[in-house]
Scaffold this motif. Structure first.
Motif, short mmCIF file in Angstrom:
data_model
loop_
_atom_site.label_atom_id
_atom_site.label_comp_id
_atom_site.label_asym_id
_atom_site.label_seq_id
_atom_site.Cartn_x
_atom_site.Cartn_y
_atom_site.Cartn_z
N LEU A 84 43.77 1.00 4.98
CA LEU A 84 42.88 1.17 6.12
C LEU A 84 41.53 0.54 5.81
O LEU A 84 40.92 -0.10 6.66
CB LEU A 84 42.68 2.65 6.44
N SER A 85 41.10 0.74 4.60
CA SER A 85 39.82 0.19 4.21
C SER A 85 39.86 -1.34 4.20
O SER A 85 38.94 -2.01 4.67
CB SER A 85 39.46 0.76 2.84
N GLY A 88 39.73 -2.51 7.73
CA GLY A 88 38.37 -2.46 8.24
C GLY A 88 37.56 -3.65 7.76
O GLY A 88 36.86 -4.30 8.54
N THR A 91 38.73 -6.92 9.42
CA THR A 91 38.28 -6.96 10.81
C THR A 91 36.82 -7.37 10.90
O THR A 91 36.43 -8.23 11.68
CB THR A 91 38.45 -5.57 11.46
N ARG A 92 36.04 -6.75 10.05
CA ARG A 92 34.62 -7.04 10.07
C ARG A 92 34.35 -8.49 9.68
O ARG A 92 33.53 -9.18 10.30
CB ARG A 92 33.89 -6.10 9.11
N THR A 95 35.14 -10.77 12.61
CA THR A 95 34.12 -10.69 13.65
C THR A 95 32.90 -11.51 13.26
O THR A 95 32.38 -12.28 14.06
CB THR A 95 33.70 -9.23 13.88
N LYS A 303 35.65 -4.71 0.42
CA LYS A 303 34.74 -5.52 1.25
C LYS A 303 34.86 -6.99 0.85
O LYS A 303 35.11 -7.86 1.67
CB LYS A 303 33.31 -5.02 1.05
N GLU B 70 30.39 0.21 16.64
CA GLU B 70 29.78 0.88 15.50
C GLU B 70 28.34 1.14 15.82
O GLU B 70 27.64 0.28 16.35
CB GLU B 70 29.82 -0.05 14.29
N ASP B 75 26.17 3.07 7.99
CA ASP B 75 26.39 2.44 6.69
C ASP B 75 27.26 1.19 6.86
O ASP B 75 28.32 1.24 7.46
CB ASP B 75 27.10 3.47 5.81
N GLU B 76 26.80 0.11 6.33
CA GLU B 76 27.50 -1.16 6.50
C GLU B 76 28.89 -1.18 5.87
O GLU B 76 29.82 -1.79 6.38
CB GLU B 76 26.68 -2.29 5.85
N SER B 77 28.99 -0.54 4.74
CA SER B 77 30.18 -0.81 3.93
C SER B 77 31.41 0.02 4.33
O SER B 77 32.53 -0.43 4.19
CB SER B 77 29.87 -0.56 2.46
N HIS B 78 31.18 1.20 4.87
CA HIS B 78 32.35 2.02 5.16
C HIS B 78 32.44 2.39 6.62
O HIS B 78 31.44 2.66 7.29
CB HIS B 78 32.34 3.29 4.32
N ILE B 79 33.66 2.44 7.09
CA ILE B 79 33.89 2.86 8.46
C ILE B 79 34.28 4.32 8.42
O ILE B 79 35.02 4.75 7.54
CB ILE B 79 35.02 2.03 9.08
N LEU B 84 39.02 5.01 11.45
CA LEU B 84 40.07 4.23 10.80
C LEU B 84 41.43 4.82 11.13
O LEU B 84 42.39 4.10 11.39
CB LEU B 84 39.87 4.24 9.28
N PHE B 105 35.05 -5.76 16.42
CA PHE B 105 33.95 -4.83 16.21
C PHE B 105 32.79 -5.26 17.07
O PHE B 105 32.51 -6.44 17.19
CB PHE B 105 33.49 -4.88 14.75
N GLU B 231 27.92 10.64 5.62
CA GLU B 231 27.60 11.57 4.56
C GLU B 231 26.11 11.58 4.28
O GLU B 231 25.50 12.62 4.10
CB GLU B 231 28.33 11.13 3.28
#
Lengths: 343, 343
Positions: A84-85, A88, A91-92, A95, A303, B70, B75-79, B84, B105, B231
């Motif tokens: 899933l990560s 993500g 996808t990013r 984009t 990432k 979004e 936070d940029e790094s995690h969705i 997800l 996105f 978080e």
DNA sequence: CTGAAAGCGCTTACAG
DNA sequence: CTGAAAGCGCTTACAG
């Protein structure tokens, strides 16, 4: 209301339809004022270029396809958080680069009709997923034979004909092995299918084995139990290991999900982690930080992986030569493996 | 090698090109033997229908688009793992129904050019994401005005003109409130922006408030702190709450991520959960089960949600009348809120 | 049951 | 700088 086309725009702006097309594609051949009129008309009528027509004509679509392979035996309801990560981050990355991403799930057991279709809908394909590697490999050969442009997430090997992006699983396994040895562990169990069918797991296993070898030790066959990357399977594998009645002082799980399942099984048998058994996983999924005790693991940089996959594919599409990428995998030490601390 | 078209197949099978098209679309008008010859040629040449040409002609693409919003401040790094999970279930639902899924996105702050483009590439759109609701609403009006077919994930409200699928956030909040009261809690803090800008959080808040009201109590303004669903934000919100120096015996976090951040802040201040403070979240992300103590939360059924979103959209595309769906949200009690047990 | 013809909406040489 | 023409690969009435 019937669909607005470039002819409507042309009419409103008092130009020919091809001029509209040129203006919208940013051709330098269009007079600045003409372009203004056209853009104004586009705004007023809320016109958008028909991508299907455009793609058909240009023979490229501005779309990449992500084919995600699920192990058909895997739990139906949840997708491995690691993937899933990845999903993500891919996808990013798409984009950001102005590409659309088409996603479809495949089961390796089914035929690949859908994929071939996607090959026509997208400029290129990204293959992602665990699953039986040998079956997978044959499918890749078919894609290659069709002249499809694609890259894959997975182990990077010398003889691999497909552009790959993957973590350095061997070094990750090596780091885990060295760390566990430094904690005083000597009998390290491995939970995961370490055969050629699962080359990531295979590399992690052999990395760890190399660490032992350097210390004059070895992995023992009786301490290896097959498991796929789910909690349930990790739980079962740990039970299986315990049932064998052989001694071990550490468990290296081939993935975090396996580790988390194993943790539960160990706890239920009254074994404390890390006091009785040191535990390490692989992937660094978000859950790894939150389990109790927090899980030592190897971080795969999703990432960077996503960006690298997309960039490699785009280069391939543009006809450039592209090499595979081996991303560093970094050991993340948390409490689950710290035996010194526990006495 | 130049691209294989339906003309190549026609030539090889000794029929006209339209007959190939008919055979491949399953038209009953084609002679069985003719069809066999055509299918054989398709196999031999490894032919696949060009989706762009087909879509252009048919005016439908067999593709749905998922626009994921979004919060640009996130936070940029995690969705958010909850989204997800939604993404996974929507993808799976599309695959099962024979549709491709296009994902992109969006940042609410940017203009929606890309979305409109997607409206041309896909038969319909699924909107997913938190973010400022009021800004979001305006964009939806634009999509509606364009006659785009779309459904959204989000709060289900009477005056909502868009087909929506969402959890029963109010009842979920109510259940949390009742549970915390039953645990003997009286001063319940709420971490999350409870304004109209975040209607999910707003409904959760008011559900909880209703539980208190029924017990002759009330939520107190000084116990509410804004937070977005990360978080980090949850951590900051809890710190903020603690800095106010007001007494509280429970924290209801508007999402699990907020709860997990808050848990860390509470622990760092020496407050034990659940002994000193009961804690509950919302979403039931995988991590909720693995934090220590395990987090009481409200489960949103992402699997059903994804299927419902896709099915609703497909019905809309087929011109059927579709109602919004309010999915039940179920309280999941874990250790983080069990004060009785803790004394 | 099958073929000849038109057309989906665009882009790109080709003239001018 | 702009227009008229052809064509991307398919699908679907329209004849037969």
């Amino acid at each position: 209301m019937s669909k607005i086309t470039s002819f409507d725009i042309a009419h409103r702006a008092g130009v020919s339809q091809p001029t509209v097309s040129r203006a919208l594609r940013g051709s330098p051949l269009v007079n600045a004022q003409t372009r203004q009129r056209i853009l104004a008309a586009v705004d007023e009528l809320n016109y958008k270029v028909d991508k299907n027509a455009s793609s058909l004509r240009c023979k490229q679509s501005g779309t990449l396809a992500l084919l995600f392979f699920e192990d058909p035996t895997a739990d139906e309801s949840h997708i491995n958080p690691f993937f899933l990560s990845m999903l993500g981050s891919i996808t990013r990355a798409c984009t950001q680069r102005g590409y659309d991403l088409l996603i479809s799930f495949q089961q390796l057991s089914r035929d690949w009709h859908a994929d071939y279709a996607d090959a026509r809908k997208a400029d290129g394909i990204i293959l992602l997923g665990y699953g039986d590697y040998l079956a997978y490999r044959e499918k890749q050969a078919q894609l290659l034979a069709q002249g499809a442009r694609f890259v894959r997430w997975g182990v990077v090997q010398a003889e691999q004909p497909v552009v790959s992006v993957g973590s350095d699983n061997f070094s990750g396994g090596l780091a885990v092995g060295e760390h566990l040895l430094a904690q005083g562990c000597r009998r390290i169990a491995f939970l995961g299918d370490a055969s050629q069918h699962f080359p990531e797991f295979h590399a992690r296993y052999h990395g760890c084995a190399e660490a032992l070898r350097r210390a004059g030790l070895a992995m023992e066959g009786c301490l290896q139990v097959d498991a796929e990357s789910t909690e349930r399977s990790g739980y079962a594998a740990a039970e299986n290991l315990l049932a064998r009645g052989v001694a071990f002082d550490a468990v290296f799980a081939a993935s975090d999900l396996i580790a988390i399942g194993a943790l539960r099984a160990l706890n239920e048998r009254g074994l404390r982690v890390p006091e009785d058994v040191a535990l390490a996983g692989f992937d660094d999924i978000p859950m790894a930080r939150s389990v109790h005790p927090a899980l030592t693991t190897v971080m795969q940089d999703t990432k960077q992986a996503g960006e690298r996959l997309v960039d490699s594919l785009l280069r391939l599409i543009h006809g450039e030569a592209v090499a595979s990428t081996l991303l560093p995998a970094q050991l993340v030490v948390r409490r689950s493996s710290l035996r010194g601390q526990a006495g």
